[in-house]
Design a protein around this motif. Structure first.
Motif, PDB file in Angstrom:
ATOM      1  N   ASN A 246       0.819  -1.219   0.000  1.00 12.04           N
ATOM      2  CA  ASN A 246       0.000   0.000   0.000  1.00 12.04           C
ATOM      3  C   ASN A 246       0.851   1.267   0.000  1.00 12.04           C
ATOM      4  N   THR A 247       1.906   1.281   0.805  1.00  2.76           N
ATOM      5  CA  THR A 247       2.705   2.502   0.943  1.00  2.76           C
ATOM      6  C   THR A 247       4.050   2.431   0.227  1.00  2.76           C
TER       7      THR A 247
ATOM      8  N   GLY B  25      12.030 -14.446  -3.112  1.00  4.70           N
ATOM      9  CA  GLY B  25      11.060 -14.655  -4.188  1.00  4.70           C
ATOM     10  C   GLY B  25      10.868 -13.382  -4.995  1.00  4.70           C
ATOM     11  N   ILE B  26      10.245 -13.525  -6.176  1.00  5.03           N
ATOM     12  CA  ILE B  26      10.180 -12.383  -7.096  1.00  5.03           C
ATOM     13  C   ILE B  26       8.972 -11.475  -6.854  1.00  5.03           C
ATOM     14  N   TYR B  27       7.953 -11.939  -6.088  1.00  3.47           N
ATOM     15  CA  TYR B  27       6.834 -11.040  -5.817  1.00  3.47           C
ATOM     16  C   TYR B  27       6.070 -11.514  -4.586  1.00  3.47           C
ATOM     17  N   VAL B  28       5.194 -10.660  -4.085  1.00  2.39           N
ATOM     18  CA  VAL B  28       4.348 -10.966  -2.927  1.00  2.39           C
ATOM     19  C   VAL B  28       2.890 -10.777  -3.316  1.00  2.39           C
ATOM     20  N   GLN B  29       2.014 -11.474  -2.599  1.00  2.00           N
ATOM     21  CA  GLN B  29       0.567 -11.305  -2.752  1.00  2.00           C
ATOM     22  C   GLN B  29       0.030 -10.701  -1.464  1.00  2.00           C
ATOM     23  N   GLY B  30      -0.291  -9.416  -1.531  1.00  2.00           N
ATOM     24  CA  GLY B  30      -0.675  -8.729  -0.315  1.00  2.00           C
ATOM     25  C   GLY B  30       0.525  -8.653   0.617  1.00  2.00           C
ATOM     26  N   TYR B  31       0.371  -9.266   1.786  1.00  2.00           N
ATOM     27  CA  TYR B  31       1.489  -9.324   2.739  1.00  2.00           C
ATOM     28  C   TYR B  31       2.041 -10.751   2.869  1.00  2.00           C
ATOM     29  N   SER B  32       1.765 -11.595   1.875  1.00  2.00           N
ATOM     30  CA  SER B  32       2.223 -12.979   1.906  1.00  2.00           C
ATOM     31  C   SER B  32       3.264 -13.207   0.813  1.00  2.00           C
TER      32      SER B  32
END
Length: 399
Positions: free
Chosen positions: A101-102, A166-173
């Motif tokens: 978000n920020t 890892g290359i990306y996150v989903q939300g805060y996971s």
């Protein structure tokens, strides 16, 4: 010959260069200052490293993990497995990422239970059960530093470290990490007191130090002396004896420097200094004398130079002193290893050493016999030119 002369100096430079690579003891903190740690280790995968300072009085360890984001939206994690080595399952980790978000850096705790490996559910942040007292994060560009203060269990200084990215996150996971060999080998058990990858590595390093130094300082240097003292009397080998002498000595010196570097590592990872004061002092004396011998090659006068005899006296004195101290220090090392008088290692070295001494004695006697015989023939030839009685003082075996 130039290669023989330069190798002794390239070897220590090589070791200094390799020691300068890898991990870093000095790290910038979140307040802009710098902090020095006692030990560090290159974790050998994913450009990761670990530095730490152990405080034995209160059983705490101050650590910083350094890694790099594989992508701007990726994540980097580090943690400890309190149950099993070389496994991600049951590990308790801190994962660094950017807030979706920020965009600000955040550090979240996660417990990797068996369901995470099966990817049955998203990985959700939860509090850790391991005694991490404080933790913080610095994320600048792709560079990640995870700081933590960990409470050790009494008499247990070995920790099972895990890390990944890892290359990306989903939300805060965080999403699944890569499946390459490098990604799957991002675990290491470290003995935090000694700074080695496992307790067994300390003994492996000590054994390697003993074997290399016994062979180099305790055998090759003596063999080089034998080559110079006795082979030069065989005219067909001249000047081959000199190249053989230099080759053997350079090899011994190069291996000896590597063994010396291992000794320095042993001293740095042991809270008791790693080695006894006598063994350490003799080691520094041996390396100093060996280096002086190498430097002397550059100042070797020609045979016609009037200073040649002084150089030879210096070269002989330093060489014999280096070999003598080396043999003494080999036996000092055996005592530090706690080897019994009937141990195979000590028996093998004593057999080899005594064989070399026996060869030296035989060659020395043979050299004096040949010398006296030639001297006698020369004196007889000189005495045969006149009818005077021979002077028996001339028939002595004096040089």
């Amino acid at each position: 010959m130039n290669l023989f002369f330069t190798l002794p100096f390239l070897t220590p430079i090589f070791f200094l260069f390799t020691m300068a690579l890898g991990c870093n003891l000095r790290h910038q903190t979140s307040d802009g200052g710098f902090k020095m740690y006692q030990k560090c280790m290159d974790l050998q995968t994913q450009e990761a490293s670990l530095a730490w300072t152990l405080y034995p009085r209160n059983c705490t360890i101050d650590m910083v993990f350094s890694g790099s984001l594989p992508s701007p939206s990726g994540w980097v994690g580090w943690g400890i497995n309190p149950k099993s080595p070389n496994q991600m399952t049951n590990s308790q980790v801190l994962i660094a990422m950017k807030d979706p978000n920020t965009g600000q850096p955040i550090l979240l705790p996660f417990v990797l239970d068996p369901s995470v490996k099966l990817q049955q559910n998203p990985v959700l942040s939860r509090s850790l059960d391991i005694p991490i007292i404080t933790s913080s994060l610095i994320l600048r560009g792709n560079s990640v530093k995870i700081f933590s203060l960990y409470k050790l269990h009494p008499n247990k200084t070995s920790l099972n470290h895990v890390w990944n990215r890892g290359i990306y996150v989903q939300g805060y996971s965080p999403t699944i990490h890569g499946l390459s060999q490098e990604d799957l080998k991002s675990t290491k058990t470290v003995e935090m007191l000694s700074g080695l990858a496992s307790p067994n590595d300390y003994y492996a390093l000590k054994t390697s130090h003993a074997i290399i130094n016994s062979f180099s300082w305790g055998f090759l240097l003596l063999l080089g002396v034998i080559t110079a003292r006795y082979l030069k009397h065989f005219l067909p080998l001249d000047p081959s004896w000199f190249y053989m002498h230099v080759g053997v000595q350079v090899t011994g010196y190069g291996l000896g420097i590597s063994g010396f570097a291992m000794g320095l590592k042993l001293a740095s990872v042991s809270d008791s200094g790693g080695i006894s004061g006598t063994h350490r002092k003799l080691g520094f004396a041996i390396v100093s004398l060996g280096t002086l011998q190498s430097v002397a090659l550059f100042f070797r006068p020609k045979k016609t130079n009037k200073y040649r005899k002084y150089w030879k006296s210096y070269h002989h004195f330093v060489g014999y002193a280096c070999v003598t101290i080396s043999v003494v220090n080999v036996f000092q090392g055996f005592d530090l290893l706690g080897l019994s008088p009937d141990s195979k290692a000590k028996l093998v070295y004593c057999l080899v050493f005594s064989s070399l001494v026996g060869i030296c004695a035989a060659l020395e006697i043979n050299s004096w016999v040949i010398y006296c015989r030639k001297k006698k023939e020369e004196n007889e030839d000189e005495g045969g030119s006149t009818e005077e009685e021979p002077d028996f003082n001339k028939l002595s075996c004096r040089k």
